[in-house]
Design an enzyme around this catalytic site. Structure first.
Site, PDB file in Angstrom:
ATOM      1  CG  ASN A  11      34.093  -4.709  25.582  1.00  0.00           C
ATOM      2  OD1 ASN A  11      34.031  -5.615  24.707  1.00  0.00           O
ATOM      3  ND2 ASN A  11      35.863  -4.545  26.312  1.00  0.00           N
ATOM      4  CE  LYS A  13      34.603  -6.674  28.951  1.00  0.00           C
ATOM      5  NZ  LYS A  13      35.698  -6.697  30.913  1.00  0.00           N
ATOM      6  CG  HIS A  98      40.212  -5.538  26.672  1.00  0.00           C
ATOM      7  ND1 HIS A  98      40.073  -7.135  27.504  1.00  0.00           N
ATOM      8  CD2 HIS A  98      38.954  -4.765  27.141  1.00  0.00           C
ATOM      9  CE1 HIS A  98      39.034  -6.566  28.865  1.00  0.00           C
ATOM     10  NE2 HIS A  98      38.631  -5.424  28.091  1.00  0.00           N
ATOM     11  CD  GLU A 100      38.406  -8.638  30.024  1.00  0.00           C
ATOM     12  OE1 GLU A 100      37.165  -9.401  28.839  1.00  0.00           O
ATOM     13  OE2 GLU A 100      38.164  -8.513  30.878  1.00  0.00           O
ATOM     14  CD  GLU A 168      38.767  -1.449  30.030  1.00  0.00           C
ATOM     15  OE1 GLU A 168      37.737  -0.950  29.745  1.00  0.00           O
ATOM     16  OE2 GLU A 168      39.605  -2.158  29.278  1.00  0.00           O
ATOM     17  N   GLY A 174      35.775  -5.292  35.673  1.00  0.00           N
ATOM     18  CA  GLY A 174      35.170  -6.514  36.479  1.00  0.00           C
ATOM     19  C   GLY A 174      35.275  -6.641  37.994  1.00  0.00           C
ATOM     20  CB  SER A 213      35.020  -1.629  38.304  1.00  0.00           C
ATOM     21  OG  SER A 213      35.112  -2.517  38.447  1.00  0.00           O
TER      22      SER A 213
HETATM   23  P1  PGA Z   1      34.182  -3.824  33.262  1.00  0.00           P
HETATM   24  O1  PGA Z   1      35.131  -3.977  31.566  1.00  0.00           O
HETATM   25  O2  PGA Z   1      33.284  -2.105  32.868  1.00  0.00           O
HETATM   26  O3  PGA Z   1      33.108  -4.859  33.080  1.00  0.00           O
HETATM   27  O4  PGA Z   1      34.798  -3.443  34.574  1.00  0.00           O
HETATM   28  C1  PGA Z   1      36.191  -2.730  31.513  1.00  0.00           C
HETATM   29  C2  PGA Z   1      36.486  -3.459  30.505  1.00  0.00           C
HETATM   30  O5  PGA Z   1      37.164  -4.690  29.769  1.00  0.00           O
HETATM   31  O6  PGA Z   1      36.359  -2.306  29.217  1.00  0.00           O
END
Ligand code: PGA
Length: 251
Positions: A11, A13, A98, A100, A168, A174, A213
């Site tokens: 992803n 983003k 997601h 976010e 997640e 992140g 992560s």
């Molecule tokens: P990350 O994000 O691997 O940077 O923690 C995962 C995600 O939000 O899909």
């Protein structure tokens, strides 16, 4: 009972200008030469790169996806992108719900379910994201929250073959933090139970990805957990070296 074929999906983003297609092509080539082993590999770049990425990956074993779609097929929705448009651009996957987007755009479970339905209708595989916040986990409510998200974001009518669930934990995204493997095993078993309730025998084959992560150094441990059928990878999917360091655990 055979385990479902794992999926490692990147992803990107809101990252990636045209120059990032170089990295995507490197991933395509690495996957093409067997770098992801028995896993399916996909990259979900920003909308602006979906068509070019799909063109670059045409005929190759790397799938391309998007990170969101509108619930409607077309219409007066300025700035939105429909699942049909994504399919037309060459996408095979769409991430929906997601955390976010749930946080930044107020997406509810009902909205997420409608988006997943639109993605599936357009022929895409919907990757539906769920996960609890730090406070919810500390309060002992992780299962309750994720259970409600599953029930609200999925429809028993979805074809199981076009559905992927990504667990997640919001606090792991992140941050460099990850749950213990015992916590991942508990949650994935809980999600599996929910999927079997919704989809019966077919629920066994729905892939449940872990995300938050994931990096080359922890991928083998996390992917080795029961009911973890792959990863949704953010930051570490931006470079071929890191992404293949994760997908490579399936070699
Ligand atoms: P990350 O994000 O691997 O940077 O923690 C995962 C995600 O939000 O899909």
């Amino acid at each position: 009972m055979t385990a479902p074929r794992p999926l490692v999906a990147g992803n990107w983003k809101m990252n990636g200008l045209k120059a990032a297609l170089g990295e995507l092509k490197a991933i395509r080539d690495a996957v093409g030469s067997g770098g992801a082993g028995r896993a399916e590999a996909a990259i979900c770049p920003p909308f602006t790169l979906v068509a070019a990425a799909a063109e670059a990956a045409r005929g190759a074993s790397l799938g391309i996806g998007a990170q969101d779609c509108h619930a409607n097929a077309s219409g007066a929705h300025t700035g939105d992108i429909s699942a049909q448009m994504l399919a037309d651009a060459g996408a095979a996957y769409v991430i929906v719900g997601h955390s976010e987007r749930r946080a930044d755009h107020g997406e509810t479970d009902a909205v997420v379910r409608a988006k997943a339905a639109a993605g599936i209708k357009a022929g895409l595989t919907a990757i539906v994201c769920v996960g609890e916040t730090r406070d919810q986990r500390v309060a002992g409510k992780a299962n309750e929250i994720v259970g409600a998200q599953i029930e609200g974001s999925l429809d028993a009518d979805f074809p199981a073959t076009n559905l992927v669930v990504a667990y997640e934990p919001v606090w792991a995204i992140g941050t460099g933090l990850t749950p213990t493997t015992a916590d991942v095993a508990d949650m994935h078993a809980f999600i599996r139970g929910k999927l079997e309730k919704l989809y019966g025998r077919k629920g066994v084959d729905i892939r449940i990805l872990y995300g938050g992560s994931v990096k080359p150094s922890n991928a083998a441990e996390l992917m080795g957990v029961k009911n973890v059928d792959g990863a949704l990878v953010g930051g570490a999917s931006l470079t071929c070296a890191d992404f293949m360091g994760i997908a490579g655990v399936y070699k």
